[in-house]
Motif scaffolding. Structure first.
Motif, PDB file in Angstrom:
ATOM      1  N   LEU A  16      -2.921  -0.040  -5.608  1.00 22.60           N
ATOM      2  CA  LEU A  16      -1.978  -0.319  -6.950  1.00 22.60           C
ATOM      3  C   LEU A  16      -2.396   0.579  -7.976  1.00 22.60           C
ATOM      4  N   ALA A  17      -3.707   0.534  -8.363  1.00 22.44           N
ATOM      5  CA  ALA A  17      -3.995   1.415  -9.262  1.00 22.44           C
ATOM      6  C   ALA A  17      -3.972   2.795  -9.031  1.00 22.44           C
ATOM      7  N   GLY A  18      -4.116   3.245  -7.920  1.00 22.12           N
ATOM      8  CA  GLY A  18      -3.705   4.892  -7.474  1.00 22.12           C
ATOM      9  C   GLY A  18      -2.222   5.058  -7.647  1.00 22.12           C
ATOM     10  N   LEU A  19      -1.127   4.120  -7.466  1.00 20.81           N
ATOM     11  CA  LEU A  19       0.080   4.274  -7.268  1.00 20.81           C
ATOM     12  C   LEU A  19       0.582   4.352  -8.978  1.00 20.81           C
ATOM     13  N   LEU A  20      -0.226   3.560  -9.778  1.00 17.15           N
ATOM     14  CA  LEU A  20       0.064   3.380 -11.164  1.00 17.15           C
ATOM     15  C   LEU A  20      -0.297   4.941 -11.884  1.00 17.15           C
ATOM     16  N   VAL A  21      -1.641   5.440 -11.391  1.00 16.64           N
ATOM     17  CA  VAL A  21      -1.988   6.748 -11.924  1.00 16.64           C
ATOM     18  C   VAL A  21      -0.969   7.757 -11.502  1.00 16.64           C
ATOM     19  N   THR A  22      -0.533   7.757 -10.252  1.00 14.18           N
ATOM     20  CA  THR A  22       0.494   8.694  -9.592  1.00 14.18           C
ATOM     21  C   THR A  22       1.994   8.386 -10.620  1.00 14.18           C
ATOM     22  N   ALA A  23       2.153   7.552 -10.998  1.00 13.62           N
ATOM     23  CA  ALA A  23       3.573   7.168 -11.561  1.00 13.62           C
ATOM     24  C   ALA A  23       3.595   7.930 -13.041  1.00 13.62           C
ATOM     25  N   THR A  24       2.626   8.248 -13.493  1.00  9.65           N
ATOM     26  CA  THR A  24       2.344   8.843 -14.938  1.00  9.65           C
ATOM     27  C   THR A  24       1.850  10.217 -14.607  1.00  9.65           C
ATOM     28  N   HIS A  25       1.045  10.616 -13.825  1.00  7.96           N
ATOM     29  CA  HIS A  25       0.495  11.794 -13.866  1.00  7.96           C
ATOM     30  C   HIS A  25       1.248  12.907 -12.912  1.00  7.96           C
ATOM     31  N   VAL A  26       2.195  12.384 -12.127  1.00  9.94           N
ATOM     32  CA  VAL A  26       2.855  13.547 -11.409  1.00  9.94           C
ATOM     33  C   VAL A  26       3.870  14.051 -12.340  1.00  9.94           C
ATOM     34  N   PRO A  27       4.894  13.336 -13.215  1.00  8.45           N
ATOM     35  CA  PRO A  27       5.769  14.273 -14.137  1.00  8.45           C
ATOM     36  C   PRO A  27       5.133  15.003 -15.140  1.00  8.45           C
ATOM     37  N   LEU A  28       3.672  14.619 -15.620  1.00  7.83           N
ATOM     38  CA  LEU A  28       3.063  15.134 -16.509  1.00  7.83           C
ATOM     39  C   LEU A  28       2.181  16.514 -15.771  1.00  7.83           C
ATOM     40  N   GLY A  29       1.782  16.418 -14.742  1.00 10.90           N
ATOM     41  CA  GLY A  29       1.488  17.598 -13.914  1.00 10.90           C
ATOM     42  C   GLY A  29       2.227  18.579 -13.678  1.00 10.90           C
ATOM     43  N   ILE A  30       3.670  18.306 -13.478  1.00 13.37           N
ATOM     44  CA  ILE A  30       4.537  19.233 -13.250  1.00 13.37           C
ATOM     45  C   ILE A  30       4.763  20.101 -14.501  1.00 13.37           C
ATOM     46  N   LEU A 167       0.712  12.067 -25.580  1.00  9.62           N
ATOM     47  CA  LEU A 167       1.054  11.246 -24.530  1.00  9.62           C
ATOM     48  C   LEU A 167       0.147  11.408 -23.153  1.00  9.62           C
ATOM     49  N   PHE A 168       0.014  12.678 -23.130  1.00  6.56           N
ATOM     50  CA  PHE A 168      -1.037  13.026 -22.014  1.00  6.56           C
ATOM     51  C   PHE A 168      -2.343  12.292 -22.098  1.00  6.56           C
ATOM     52  N   ALA A 169      -2.918  12.557 -23.586  1.00  2.00           N
ATOM     53  CA  ALA A 169      -4.285  11.710 -23.632  1.00  2.00           C
ATOM     54  C   ALA A 169      -4.026  10.295 -23.409  1.00  2.00           C
ATOM     55  N   CYS A 170      -3.190   9.640 -23.802  1.00  2.00           N
ATOM     56  CA  CYS A 170      -2.938   8.182 -23.447  1.00  2.00           C
ATOM     57  C   CYS A 170      -2.982   7.978 -21.975  1.00  2.00           C
ATOM     58  N   ALA A 171      -2.090   8.841 -21.222  1.00  4.14           N
ATOM     59  CA  ALA A 171      -1.969   8.667 -19.722  1.00  4.14           C
ATOM     60  C   ALA A 171      -3.447   8.724 -18.955  1.00  4.14           C
ATOM     61  N   VAL A 172      -4.142   9.978 -19.706  1.00  7.57           N
ATOM     62  CA  VAL A 172      -5.611   9.997 -18.926  1.00  7.57           C
ATOM     63  C   VAL A 172      -6.471   9.031 -19.386  1.00  7.57           C
ATOM     64  N   THR A 173      -6.400   8.541 -20.725  1.00  5.61           N
ATOM     65  CA  THR A 173      -7.164   7.244 -21.023  1.00  5.61           C
ATOM     66  C   THR A 173      -7.116   6.125 -20.151  1.00  5.61           C
ATOM     67  N   ALA A 174      -5.941   5.834 -19.945  1.00  2.00           N
ATOM     68  CA  ALA A 174      -5.505   4.774 -19.199  1.00  2.00           C
ATOM     69  C   ALA A 174      -6.005   4.849 -17.850  1.00  2.00           C
ATOM     70  N   SER A 175      -6.254   5.939 -17.223  1.00  2.00           N
ATOM     71  CA  SER A 175      -6.625   6.228 -15.720  1.00  2.00           C
ATOM     72  C   SER A 175      -8.014   6.596 -15.342  1.00  2.00           C
ATOM     73  N   THR A 186      -7.111  15.473  -9.634  1.00  6.37           N
ATOM     74  CA  THR A 186      -6.444  15.682  -8.170  1.00  6.37           C
ATOM     75  C   THR A 186      -5.060  15.027  -8.315  1.00  6.37           C
ATOM     76  N   THR A 187      -4.707  13.939  -8.547  1.00  5.24           N
ATOM     77  CA  THR A 187      -3.360  13.448  -8.805  1.00  5.24           C
ATOM     78  C   THR A 187      -2.385  14.265  -9.752  1.00  5.24           C
ATOM     79  N   LEU A 188      -2.991  14.759 -10.695  1.00  6.21           N
ATOM     80  CA  LEU A 188      -2.245  15.659 -11.500  1.00  6.21           C
ATOM     81  C   LEU A 188      -1.706  16.923 -11.097  1.00  6.21           C
ATOM     82  N   ILE A 189      -2.567  17.661 -10.415  1.00  9.59           N
ATOM     83  CA  ILE A 189      -2.477  19.054 -10.121  1.00  9.59           C
ATOM     84  C   ILE A 189      -2.010  19.311  -8.600  1.00  9.59           C
ATOM     85  N   VAL A 190      -2.391  18.549  -7.771  1.00 12.88           N
ATOM     86  CA  VAL A 190      -2.251  18.592  -6.271  1.00 12.88           C
ATOM     87  C   VAL A 190      -0.786  18.564  -5.779  1.00 12.88           C
TER      88      VAL A 190
END
Length: 253
Positions: A16-30, A167-175, A186-190
């Motif tokens: 669940l933690a991984g899915l939460l990180v994925t939820a925010t990092h995917v659009p920011l990674g693009i 917004l990016f800083a908040c996402a990274v701090t949470a994860s 990895t979640t952001l870029i791959v």
């Protein structure tokens, strides 16, 4: 309690933690890939980690409010600095990001030098301890992730450069305290990198790749008793390479 039930009780909070990180990092990674500032997440994550180390050095309780405030303050300060350099030194922004990462990393090493458990703290910061995520931590992270996703999908194109960095800083701090710096990157870029040739349903493919990477890595960790962080990194990357091969082959055909 059976071994299977025990394994499940450990894995579901991690997944669940991984899915939460994925939820925010995917659009920011693009967006990061589009802007050509790939290593910004490493820099901001390392700055947030420096805030965690500094709070620990001051004697704050791990996972307490003081540590969270220190991590967020450091990440926001780093984001504002990189916003300023992006505006005034855009031609060397990637180099500035690299130097920022190196300075933050070495400052953390210096703060941990006198700590007898400093090496362990540094390892946890880099590769994370995703299997030890506490279920009690997840509601707060879910609330933060939902807010970040709502802001991005609701006003992502209108928040501007500084809004994106903050917004990016908040996402990274949470994860970063959940999964570590390597998994954040990895979640952001791959997923973003593996789907760059896809014109349709790119976001869905990114989410699927991220979720599958976490699931496969955690499953392999249970079977092999190897650290889950590196396994998730390798699994997500391998799945990303496979997706690139399939999509490129399909375009060529």
């Amino acid at each position: 309690m059976s071994a299977a039930a025990l394994d499940l009780s450990i894995v579901w909070p991690a997944l669940l933690a991984g899915l939460l990180v994925t939820a925010t990092h995917v659009p920011l990674g693009i967006q990061v890939l589009k802007r050509g500032i790939v290593f910004i997440d490493l820099a901001v994550a390392q700055i947030a980690g420096l805030g965690v180390v500094f709070a620990d050095w001051l004697g704050f309780e791990p996972h307490g409010a003081g540590v969270q405030a220190a991590a967020l303050s450091a990440a926001l300060a780093g984001a504002l600095l990189l916003t300023w350099t992006d505006k005034h030194w855009s031609e060397v922004q990637e180099a500035v990001i690299g130097v920022t990462f190196i300075v933050a990393a070495n400052a953390a090493i210096l703060l941990l030098a006198a700590n007898p458990r400093g090496g362990e703290h540094l390892k946890d910061l880099l590769i994370g301890q995703i299997l030890w995520v506490r279920p009690a931590e997840l509601p707060a992270v879910a609330a933060v992730s939902a807010a970040i996703a709502a802001i991005w999908f609701g006003a992502g194109q209108r928040i501007g450069r500084i809004g994106f960095y903050l917004l990016f800083a908040c996402a990274v701090t949470a994860s970063v305290q959940l999964v570590g710096i390597y998994l954040v990157f990895t979640t952001l870029i791959v997923p973003a990198l593996a789907t760059r040739h896809l014109a349709r349903h790119r976001l869905a493919w990114c989410y699927g790749l991220g979720a599958l990477g976490y699931a496969v890595g955690l499953g392999l960790s249970l079977v092999t008793d190897l650290p889950p962080g590196p396994l998730i990194v390798c699994a997500m990357t391998a799945l990303g390479i496979a997706l690139v091969v399939v999509t490129v082959s399909g375009r060529a055909a």
